[in-house]
Design a protein around this motif. Structure first.
Motif, short mmCIF file in Angstrom:
data_model
loop_
_atom_site.label_atom_id
_atom_site.label_comp_id
_atom_site.label_asym_id
_atom_site.label_seq_id
_atom_site.Cartn_x
_atom_site.Cartn_y
_atom_site.Cartn_z
N ILE A 103 0.83 -1.20 0.00
CA ILE A 103 0.00 0.00 0.00
C ILE A 103 0.87 1.26 0.00
CG2 ILE A 103 -1.64 1.34 1.38
CD1 ILE A 103 -2.82 -1.39 2.29
N MET A 104 1.93 1.23 0.81
CA MET A 104 2.85 2.37 0.84
C MET A 104 3.59 2.52 -0.49
SD MET A 104 4.30 1.77 4.69
CE MET A 104 5.52 3.04 4.57
N GLY A 105 3.94 1.38 -1.09
CA GLY A 105 4.58 1.42 -2.40
C GLY A 105 3.65 2.02 -3.45
N ASN A 106 2.38 1.65 -3.37
CA ASN A 106 1.40 2.22 -4.31
C ASN A 106 1.30 3.73 -4.16
OD1 ASN A 106 0.92 -0.39 -5.06
ND2 ASN A 106 -1.08 -0.56 -4.09
N GLU A 107 1.37 4.19 -2.92
CA GLU A 107 1.30 5.64 -2.66
C GLU A 107 2.49 6.35 -3.30
OE1 GLU A 107 1.59 8.70 1.16
OE2 GLU A 107 1.11 6.57 1.49
N ASP A 108 3.69 5.78 -3.10
CA ASP A 108 4.87 6.38 -3.70
C ASP A 108 4.78 6.33 -5.23
OD1 ASP A 108 6.62 7.50 -1.83
OD2 ASP A 108 7.24 5.54 -1.12
N TYR A 109 4.28 5.22 -5.75
CA TYR A 109 4.17 5.08 -7.22
C TYR A 109 3.26 6.17 -7.78
CZ TYR A 109 3.40 2.98 -11.79
OH TYR A 109 3.33 2.75 -13.15
N LYS A 110 2.12 6.38 -7.15
CA LYS A 110 1.18 7.40 -7.61
C LYS A 110 1.79 8.80 -7.54
CE LYS A 110 -2.98 4.80 -6.35
NZ LYS A 110 -4.12 4.70 -5.40
N ASN A 111 2.69 9.01 -6.60
CA ASN A 111 3.34 10.31 -6.44
C ASN A 111 4.59 10.46 -7.30
OD1 ASN A 111 1.44 11.25 -4.56
ND2 ASN A 111 2.55 10.31 -2.85
N GLY A 112 4.88 9.43 -8.11
CA GLY A 112 6.04 9.51 -9.00
C GLY A 112 7.35 9.15 -8.35
N ASN A 113 7.32 8.62 -7.13
CA ASN A 113 8.55 8.19 -6.45
C ASN A 113 8.80 6.72 -6.76
OD1 ASN A 113 8.68 10.76 -5.23
ND2 ASN A 113 7.30 10.09 -3.60
N PHE A 114 9.20 6.45 -7.98
CA PHE A 114 9.23 5.07 -8.47
C PHE A 114 10.32 4.23 -7.80
CE2 PHE A 114 7.69 7.62 -12.19
CZ PHE A 114 6.35 7.27 -12.04
N ALA A 115 11.47 4.83 -7.53
CA ALA A 115 12.55 4.08 -6.90
C ALA A 115 12.15 3.67 -5.48
CB ALA A 115 13.84 4.89 -6.88
N GLU A 116 11.50 4.56 -4.75
CA GLU A 116 11.04 4.23 -3.40
C GLU A 116 9.96 3.16 -3.45
OE1 GLU A 116 9.95 7.58 -1.11
OE2 GLU A 116 11.95 8.45 -1.14
N ALA A 117 9.05 3.30 -4.42
CA ALA A 117 8.01 2.29 -4.58
C ALA A 117 8.64 0.92 -4.86
CB ALA A 117 7.07 2.68 -5.72
N LEU A 118 9.64 0.90 -5.71
CA LEU A 118 10.32 -0.35 -6.05
C LEU A 118 10.92 -0.99 -4.80
CD1 LEU A 118 11.53 -2.38 -8.06
CD2 LEU A 118 13.43 -0.79 -8.39
N ALA A 119 11.57 -0.19 -3.96
CA ALA A 119 12.19 -0.74 -2.76
C ALA A 119 11.14 -1.29 -1.80
CB ALA A 119 13.01 0.34 -2.06
N LEU A 120 10.00 -0.64 -1.70
CA LEU A 120 8.93 -1.12 -0.82
C LEU A 120 8.32 -2.42 -1.35
CD1 LEU A 120 7.42 2.36 -0.03
CD2 LEU A 120 8.29 0.77 1.69
N TYR A 121 8.13 -2.49 -2.67
CA TYR A 121 7.62 -3.73 -3.25
C TYR A 121 8.64 -4.86 -3.04
CZ TYR A 121 4.23 -0.78 -5.76
OH TYR A 121 3.24 0.10 -6.09
N ASP A 122 9.91 -4.53 -3.18
CA ASP A 122 10.95 -5.54 -2.95
C ASP A 122 10.93 -6.03 -1.51
OD1 ASP A 122 12.47 -6.45 -5.10
OD2 ASP A 122 13.56 -4.57 -5.27
N ALA A 123 10.71 -5.11 -0.58
CA ALA A 123 10.64 -5.50 0.82
C ALA A 123 9.46 -6.42 1.06
CB ALA A 123 10.54 -4.25 1.70
N ALA A 124 8.33 -6.12 0.43
CA ALA A 124 7.15 -6.97 0.56
C ALA A 124 7.42 -8.36 -0.02
CB ALA A 124 5.96 -6.33 -0.13
N ILE A 125 8.12 -8.39 -1.17
CA ILE A 125 8.43 -9.68 -1.81
C ILE A 125 9.38 -10.50 -0.94
CG2 ILE A 125 9.64 -10.72 -3.78
CD1 ILE A 125 8.51 -8.35 -5.46
N SER A 126 10.32 -9.82 -0.29
CA SER A 126 11.25 -10.54 0.58
C SER A 126 10.52 -11.24 1.72
CB SER A 126 12.28 -9.56 1.16
OG SER A 126 13.06 -8.98 0.15
N ILE A 127 9.42 -10.64 2.16
CA ILE A 127 8.64 -11.24 3.25
C ILE A 127 7.70 -12.32 2.71
CG2 ILE A 127 6.91 -10.77 5.03
CD1 ILE A 127 8.09 -7.87 5.08
#
Length: 459
Positions: free
Chosen positions: A109-133
């Motif tokens: 959800i936080m990654g989606n928020e960053d993605y919508k705001n154009g913070n794609f690198a941050e969104a990517l890191a959050l999605y990666d963290a979710a995938i790691s879990i």
């Protein structure tokens, strides 16, 4: 961060972790802790710090070593850096994630928020963290693919979409994203296939576009088989305009056709317009043989415009990937011969052995008769030897393949002047003057040629 020995018993003082986030020491998830809040007693909640994705730390960094507005670039701040009062720190999403225990769905959800705001690198890191879990959640992979696409990392995006569909073969959104990626990468058949599996997500206009792309690709294949280079150029341009804006293979086909037609400058410009994917990713996506063919085209273009060392390196990589590729082996041998001839000729020219240098460049031209750099260098030798007509011929050959080759045009202008062909000399100097109005040598040559022409007319 306050260490245990600095706190009094029972103290739960909040500690500033950044200018906009405070957290309890235990909630930092210090890896040296065992038990307690940082020890992982609750199996249903996770500490993001333990699962920071490796790609954010190690793989595919941006040129400065970290992503712009990146996760790691904000977690690891220099202590003396100060944030302006009231300003929001970049990387805030991950700081917030670090300040509490997050489940992977919250990270998404936080990654989606960053993605919508154009913070794609941050969104990517959050999605990666979710995938790691939770690595077996298709939506995390699909969303990561979207972030990678936004960052221009299309091949990696394809791999993530494929993984999402391995987890959930009926995931419509992943099929649609993969189809859009294949369209941009110039694979018409796979684009159509995944559009048809996208369910209500797909638009019929998209399918029509994919079918149009496939028609142009079929014509490209036929034109290359017939060695109809002009048609190949036309159809590759049409394919790119149909949506295949990142299709490295199509750009390579167009560059190959231009090389065959000795339009070297255009071939170089085409490859510069195309995508710049990592070599390992290309091998993974196109396969060793496919990437070897791409590298072979790159080597030919590099050699044509005088990047001999790069040409040799690309050809060597191609032969390592596909040792049975006869054309790649021929390109590598030619690159070695041409590079050696240029090196030998340059050494002789510096030693003022112009006749020997001219012969050395000539030996290189036996391997590559249309090499503009060797022609231009031989023209310099012939000019030094007083062979101005021959020097002009070499410059003409170089400029036919590379009209913007300023060094060849300058040498031709000088030779025309020595031959007292003032009008031709002025024409070349004027072109050079438009390109480089502050060049003193060009300005001086132009004034001299104009003065001589006026004198000649007066006489």
């Amino acid at each position: 961060m306050i260490a245990d020995h600095q706190k009094t018993k029972g103290d739960s003082t909040l500690v500033r972790a950044s200018s906009s986030n405070v957290m309890l020491f235990g909630n930092l998830g210090n890896l040296r802790q065992s038990g307690g809040n940082g020890g992982g007693g609750n199996t249903n909640s996770y500490n993001v710090l333990d699962y920071l994705p490796k790609p954010a730390r190690e793989e595919n960094p941006m040129p400065n070593g970290k992503y712009p507005n990146s996760v790691m670039g904000n977690v690891v701040k220099k202590q003396h850096e100060e944030q302006k009062p009231g300003a929001e720190q970049p990387g805030g999403s991950l700081c917030r994630a670090l300040s509490t225990r997050m489940d992977p769905e919250q990270l998404k959800i936080m990654g989606n928020e960053d993605y919508k705001n154009g913070n794609f690198a941050e969104a990517l890191a959050l999605y990666d963290a979710a995938i790691s879990i939770d690595p077996n959640k298709a939506s995390y992979r699909s969303n990561k693919s979207a972030a990678l696409t936004a960052l221009g990392r299309l091949l990696e995006a394809v791999f993530e979409c494929r993984e999402a569909l391995r987890i959930d073969p009926h995931y419509h959104r992943a099929h649609l994203r993969l189809a859009n990626l294949y369209l941009r990468l110039g694979d018409g058949e796979k684009t159509i296939y995944h559009y048809k599996l996208s369910g209500p997500e797909v638009d019929h206009v998209d399918i029509a576009k994919a079918k149009g792309l496939q028609i142009h690709l079929n014509k490209c294949t036929e034109a290359r088989r017939l060695r109809d280079w002009n048609t190949l150029i036309k159809e590759t341009k049409a394919a790119i305009s149909s949506g295949a804006d990142s299709a490295l293979l199509i750009y390579a086909l167009q560059a190959e056709a231009l090389i065959k037609l000795h339009r070297h400058q255009e071939a170089d410009e085409v490859l510069k317009k195309g995508p710049n994917f990592q070599d390992d990713e290309c091998t993974k996506y196109f396969g060793p043989i496919g990437n070897a063919n791409l590298l072979m085209v790159r080597a030919q273009v590099d050699m044509a415009v005088g990047r001999f060392e790069e040409a040799l390196a690309a050809a060597q990589r191609a032969t390592r990937l596909d040792s049975n590729n006869k054309e790649a082996n021929m390109v590598m041998k030619k690159a070695r011969a041409v590079a050696a001839a240029r090196s030998t000729g340059n050494q002789l020219f510096k030693a003022a052995k112009f006749y020997e240098a001219s012969n050395a460049y000539g030996e290189g031209l036996e391997h590559d008769p249309y090499n503009s750099v060797l022609l231009c260098n031989r023209a310099a030798c012939r000019s030094k030897l007083g062979q101005y007509e021959k020097a002009v011929e070499d410059c003409n050959g170089a400029l036919n393949m590379r009209p913007n080759y300023s060094k060849a045009r300058l040498r031709r202008a000088d030779c025309y002047a020595k031959l007292e062909k003032w009008e031709a000399s002025i024409q070349d100097y004027e072109i050079l003057h438009k390109e480089a109005p502050d060049d003193e040598e060009v300005g001086k040559g132009l004034l001299e040629a104009k003065a001589q022409l006026k004198k000649h007319r007066d006489e």
